[in-house]
Design an enzyme around this catalytic site. Structure first.
Site, PDB file in Angstrom:
ATOM      1  CE  LYS A 100      -6.026  -8.495  -4.392  1.00 35.42           C
ATOM      2  NZ  LYS A 100      -7.324  -8.024  -3.650  1.00 35.42           N
ATOM      3  CD  GLU A 122       0.940 -13.775  -5.159  1.00 37.32           C
ATOM      4  OE1 GLU A 122       1.849 -13.885  -6.193  1.00 37.32           O
ATOM      5  OE2 GLU A 122       0.270 -12.772  -4.811  1.00 37.32           O
ATOM      6  CB  SER A 388     -10.933  -1.742  -2.974  1.00 40.89           C
ATOM      7  OG  SER A 388     -11.487  -2.384  -1.590  1.00 40.89           O
TER       8      SER A 388
HETATM    9  C1  LIG Z   1      -7.112  -7.642  -2.190  1.00 41.32           C
HETATM   10  C2  LIG Z   1      -8.168  -6.747  -1.736  1.00 41.32           C
HETATM   11  C3  LIG Z   1      -7.515  -5.481  -1.128  1.00 41.32           C
HETATM   12  C4  LIG Z   1      -6.227  -5.348  -0.479  1.00 41.32           C
HETATM   13  O1  LIG Z   1      -5.244  -5.203  -1.580  1.00 41.32           O
HETATM   14  P1  LIG Z   1      -4.483  -3.699  -2.075  1.00 41.32           P
HETATM   15  O2  LIG Z   1      -3.046  -4.279  -2.544  1.00 41.32           O
HETATM   16  O3  LIG Z   1      -3.929  -3.262  -0.653  1.00 41.32           O
HETATM   17  O4  LIG Z   1      -5.459  -3.035  -2.552  1.00 41.32           O
HETATM   18  C5  LIG Z   1      -8.453  -4.672  -0.723  1.00 41.32           C
HETATM   19  N1  LIG Z   1      -9.812  -4.511  -1.113  1.00 41.32           N
HETATM   20  C6  LIG Z   1     -10.399  -5.807  -2.082  1.00 41.32           C
HETATM   21  C7  LIG Z   1     -11.666  -5.723  -2.507  1.00 41.32           C
HETATM   22  C8  LIG Z   1      -9.241  -6.722  -2.275  1.00 41.32           C
HETATM   23  O5  LIG Z   1      -9.687  -7.961  -3.031  1.00 41.32           O
END
Ligand SMILES: *Cc1c(COP(=O)(O)O)cnc(C)c1O
Length: 407
Positions: A100, A122, A388
């Site tokens: 993010k 948000e 992610s």
């Molecule tokens: C917020 C988040 C997601 C989901 O958000 P996307 O916009 O679909 O990438 C996935 N993995 C993590 C670690 C997150 O914090």
């Protein structure tokens, strides 16, 4: 034009079109008062991203502050367990612990360049709020984060992190008192001061230009991963796999391989505890066309067209909508979308922690399930997984679920 013809336009960089559409998906469905602000943002973002000086400043901060490039890590334990060759794109090692920050930093720099006096954002689970608070502090802009009252309670450590990073956290007591209500509140605040405020949207969703802008800022994931796998393995992967909530980390990874038609692109949604209404967050699997938060995309709805309830063990995957570009990639047959349920995700999380010494986020664990399935169908395949984020934030959730660690 057919979706396949339009896919050539996407690969060539011509989508979204001037109306912000990916074929039938996307667009800009907002109150009249916000249209000039969105047009200003689009023009400003296009100019900034085409300006070598802005690009250089962004790259410099991505490297020096956010910790990029993130490594591409070989995963011998998962590879042996699944009978494939698995590599992990380590967004968990980016500053604040997830992908993010790529988007938050890019938009914060853009906000400063465009003369905004404040940033609003948000957040649901709090990860985007933390990234926005950190990025705003870094560029010297005040930041206000809207968060549903239920989430403020559930995510107390992230609320504290945001406050320590100098952000004001506004608890939203209306609507469902979670992410959807927080987005509505942020949009209302933006309507009051569209000139002086930058709305830092957290995923590849919302009205045009956000799905495009967020994708451009997250595309660094796929660019790096493609170059890294070519250096390490001398060839492209058979598949690139990522979890999909709103869809930002997945679209960022996918874009690196979009033009490589032989690379399978697979998104993994939250299958939750079943396929019935309210039991999952699998919008691409079960959604119907509709408008949510300014964009025409797939949407979980009940029989009356009301936005549907969602469930997932991972707070980041339980959004009832999905980015319009994913709906398009599905139609065009360029990406496939599957689901992983709560139990499968927990098992994959435990395996990754035990075999690789990496505790992934609950969201991320869904991507690992997708890799496991792909490996079962394609023994020996070379797979890149978008890791992610890190799982530290999920320790209270795991404890509440009564899930033990591997010994
Ligand atoms: C917020 C988040 C997601 C989901 O958000 P996307 O916009 O679909 O990438 C996935 N993995 C993590 C670690 C997150 O914090």
């Amino acid at each position: 034009m057919t979706p396949t013809e339009l896919l050539d336009d996407l690969v060539a960089g011509r989508l979204p079109d001037a109306r912000g559409r990916f074929g039938p998906w996307g667009g800009r469905f907002v109150p009249e008062t916000l249209v000039p602000a969105l047009e200003r943002l689009e023009a400003g973002a296009r100019a900034a991203l085409a300006d070598p000086a802005f690009r250089a400043a962004l790259d410099d901060e991505l490297a020096g502050w956010a910790g990029r490039p993130t490594p591409l890590t070989h995963a011998p334990g998962l590879s042996a367990a699944w009978g494939a060759e698995v590599w992990l794109k380590r967004e968990d090692l980016a500053h604040t612990g997830a992908h993010k920050v790529n988007n938050a930093l890019g938009q914060a720099l853009l906000a400063r360049r465009l003369g905004a006096r404040q940033v609003i954002a948000e957040t649901g689970a709090g990860q985007h709020g933390v990234a926005s608070a950190a990025a705003s502090a870094r560029v010297g802009l005040p930041c206000r984060v809207y968060m549903g009252a239920v989430d403020v309670e559930r995510q107390a450590p992230n609320v504290e992190r945001m406050r320590r990073l100098g952000a004001e956290v506004v608890s939203v007591d209306s609507g469902d008192r979670t992410l959807r209500a927080a987005i509505d509140a942020a949009l209302r605040a933006w309507v009051l001061d569209p000139e002086g405020t930058h709305y830092l949207l957290g995923s590849a969703v919302g009205p045009h230009p956000y799905p495009w802008l967020v994708r451009e800022l997250q595309a660094v994931i796929g660019r790096e991963a493609r170059a890294q796998i070519l250096v390490r393995r001398g060839r492209l992967p058979d598949a690139a796999i990522a979890c999909v909530g709103g869809g930002s980390n997945a679209i960022g990874l996918f874009h690196g391989f979009l033009a490589d038609g032989a690379v399978a692109l697979i998104g993994v949604e939250a299958g939750g505890r079943g396929s019935g209404p309210g039991e999952h967050g699998a919008t691409l699997a079960h959604g119907r066309a509709g408008v949510l938060h300014g964009s025409h995309s797939l949407l979980l709805q009940d029989a009356h067209g009301q936005v549907g309830e969602t469930h997932s063990i991972s707070a980041g995957l339980d959004y009832p909508g999905v980015g319009p570009e994913h709906a398009f990639l599905r139609d065009a047959g360029r990406a496939r979308y599957v689901t992983a349920d709560d139990g499968e995700a927990l098992a994959a999380l435990a395996l990754c922690a035990a075999r690789e010494g990496i505790l992934p986020a609950l969201e991320t664990a869904h991507a690992l399930v997708g890799a496991q399935r792909y490996a079962a169908a394609h023994p020996g395949a070379l797979i890149v997984v978008g890791l992610s984020g890190r799982g530290d934030k999920d320790l209270p959730a795991l404890a509440a679920l009564g899930v033990g660690g591997a010994r």
